[in-house]
Design a protein around this motif. Structure first.
Motif, PDB file in Angstrom:
ATOM      1  N   THR A   6       7.835  34.079 -11.255  1.00  0.00           N
ATOM      2  CA  THR A   6       9.201  34.294 -11.748  1.00  0.00           C
ATOM      3  C   THR A   6      10.023  34.995 -10.673  1.00  0.00           C
ATOM      4  O   THR A   6       9.471  35.672  -9.795  1.00  0.00           O
ATOM      5  N   PRO A   7      11.349  34.906 -10.755  1.00  0.00           N
ATOM      6  CA  PRO A   7      12.195  35.652  -9.819  1.00  0.00           C
ATOM      7  C   PRO A   7      12.057  37.171  -9.975  1.00  0.00           C
ATOM      8  O   PRO A   7      12.410  37.919  -9.076  1.00  0.00           O
ATOM      9  N   GLU A   8      11.518  37.611 -11.124  1.00  0.00           N
ATOM     10  CA  GLU A   8      11.328  39.038 -11.389  1.00  0.00           C
ATOM     11  C   GLU A   8       9.954  39.526 -10.918  1.00  0.00           C
ATOM     12  O   GLU A   8       9.578  40.655 -11.190  1.00  0.00           O
ATOM     13  N   ASP A  39       2.591  50.083 -19.860  1.00  0.00           N
ATOM     14  CA  ASP A  39       2.846  49.932 -21.289  1.00  0.00           C
ATOM     15  C   ASP A  39       2.711  48.444 -21.572  1.00  0.00           C
ATOM     16  O   ASP A  39       3.561  47.648 -21.167  1.00  0.00           O
ATOM     17  N   LEU A  40       1.626  48.077 -22.228  1.00  0.00           N
ATOM     18  CA  LEU A  40       1.322  46.675 -22.469  1.00  0.00           C
ATOM     19  C   LEU A  40       1.863  46.232 -23.826  1.00  0.00           C
ATOM     20  O   LEU A  40       2.008  47.050 -24.737  1.00  0.00           O
ATOM     21  N   PRO A  41       2.131  44.943 -23.979  1.00  0.00           N
ATOM     22  CA  PRO A  41       2.670  44.453 -25.248  1.00  0.00           C
ATOM     23  C   PRO A  41       1.632  44.496 -26.362  1.00  0.00           C
ATOM     24  O   PRO A  41       0.434  44.631 -26.124  1.00  0.00           O
ATOM     25  N   ARG A  49      11.134  33.860 -23.523  1.00  0.00           N
ATOM     26  CA  ARG A  49      11.182  33.931 -22.061  1.00  0.00           C
ATOM     27  C   ARG A  49      12.284  34.900 -21.640  1.00  0.00           C
ATOM     28  O   ARG A  49      13.382  34.894 -22.184  1.00  0.00           O
ATOM     29  N   GLY A  50      11.973  35.773 -20.701  1.00  0.00           N
ATOM     30  CA  GLY A  50      12.929  36.734 -20.177  1.00  0.00           C
ATOM     31  C   GLY A  50      12.987  38.044 -20.935  1.00  0.00           C
ATOM     32  O   GLY A  50      13.609  39.006 -20.472  1.00  0.00           O
ATOM     33  N   GLU A  51      12.328  38.111 -22.082  1.00  0.00           N
ATOM     34  CA  GLU A  51      12.330  39.332 -22.879  1.00  0.00           C
ATOM     35  C   GLU A  51      11.380  40.362 -22.251  1.00  0.00           C
ATOM     36  O   GLU A  51      10.323  40.003 -21.731  1.00  0.00           O
ATOM     37  N   VAL A  52      11.751  41.641 -22.306  1.00  0.00           N
ATOM     38  CA  VAL A  52      10.885  42.697 -21.793  1.00  0.00           C
ATOM     39  C   VAL A  52       9.644  42.769 -22.667  1.00  0.00           C
ATOM     40  O   VAL A  52       9.735  42.907 -23.889  1.00  0.00           O
ATOM     41  N   MET A  67       8.604  38.529 -19.961  1.00  0.00           N
ATOM     42  CA  MET A  67       7.798  37.397 -20.406  1.00  0.00           C
ATOM     43  C   MET A  67       8.257  36.145 -19.646  1.00  0.00           C
ATOM     44  O   MET A  67       9.434  35.790 -19.690  1.00  0.00           O
ATOM     45  N   PRO A  68       7.335  35.490 -18.931  1.00  0.00           N
ATOM     46  CA  PRO A  68       7.727  34.324 -18.139  1.00  0.00           C
ATOM     47  C   PRO A  68       8.025  33.069 -18.959  1.00  0.00           C
ATOM     48  O   PRO A  68       8.733  32.185 -18.496  1.00  0.00           O
ATOM     49  N   VAL A  69       7.481  32.992 -20.164  1.00  0.00           N
ATOM     50  CA  VAL A  69       7.663  31.830 -21.046  1.00  0.00           C
ATOM     51  C   VAL A  69       7.684  32.318 -22.493  1.00  0.00           C
ATOM     52  O   VAL A  69       7.195  33.401 -22.794  1.00  0.00           O
TER      53      VAL A  69
END
Length: 124
Positions: A6-8, A39-41, A49-52, A67-69
């Motif tokens: 990902t770009p992130e 801090d894991l989900p 996708r994109g959500e922290v 989240m990548p997807v």
């Protein structure tokens, strides 16, 4: 096994049809420095996708993990929670963050392959 980026600065590997593994890239761990906390989900939670989906903290800074997807978290790396420095020692292996059941394979296909990610890094 197919790895995308990902770009992130997250990576995602499709290991099998059950789940994909997500972690941070070498570039991300280099930029962060010594990782001291993750801090894991929550297992069972779904993300877009994109959500922290987590946070990684180092002696230098804190950074969100995105989240990548779209997908549901099916496992987290408890070894990483116990020893956050795994993210520095082996970010592409034992330092993985979580596994996700991919909800949209088209999103995975849209992510960068290794040459595209390397090209991105050259622009930073």
């Amino acid at each position: 096994m197919t790895t995308k980026f990902t770009p992130e600065h997250e990576w995602i590997n499709i290991e099998d049809h059950e789940a994909a593994v997500v972690g941070i890239t070498l570039h991300a761990q280099d930029a962060l420095g010594d990782v001291v906390f993750v801090d894991l989900p929550e297992v069972g939670r779904s993300y877009n996708r994109g959500e922290v989906s987590g946070v990684v903290e180092s002696v230098k800074a804190a950074a969100d993990i995105y989240m990548p997807v779209d997908g549901e978290v099916v496992e987290v790396n408890e070894a990483l929670r116990a020893d956050p420095a795994l993210a520095n020692r082996d970010p592409l292996g034992e330092g993985w963050f979580f596994k996700v059941r991919v909800g949209n394979m088209a999103q995975f296909d849209e992510l960068m392959d290794a040459p595209a990610y390397d090209a991105l890094l050259k622009t930073l």
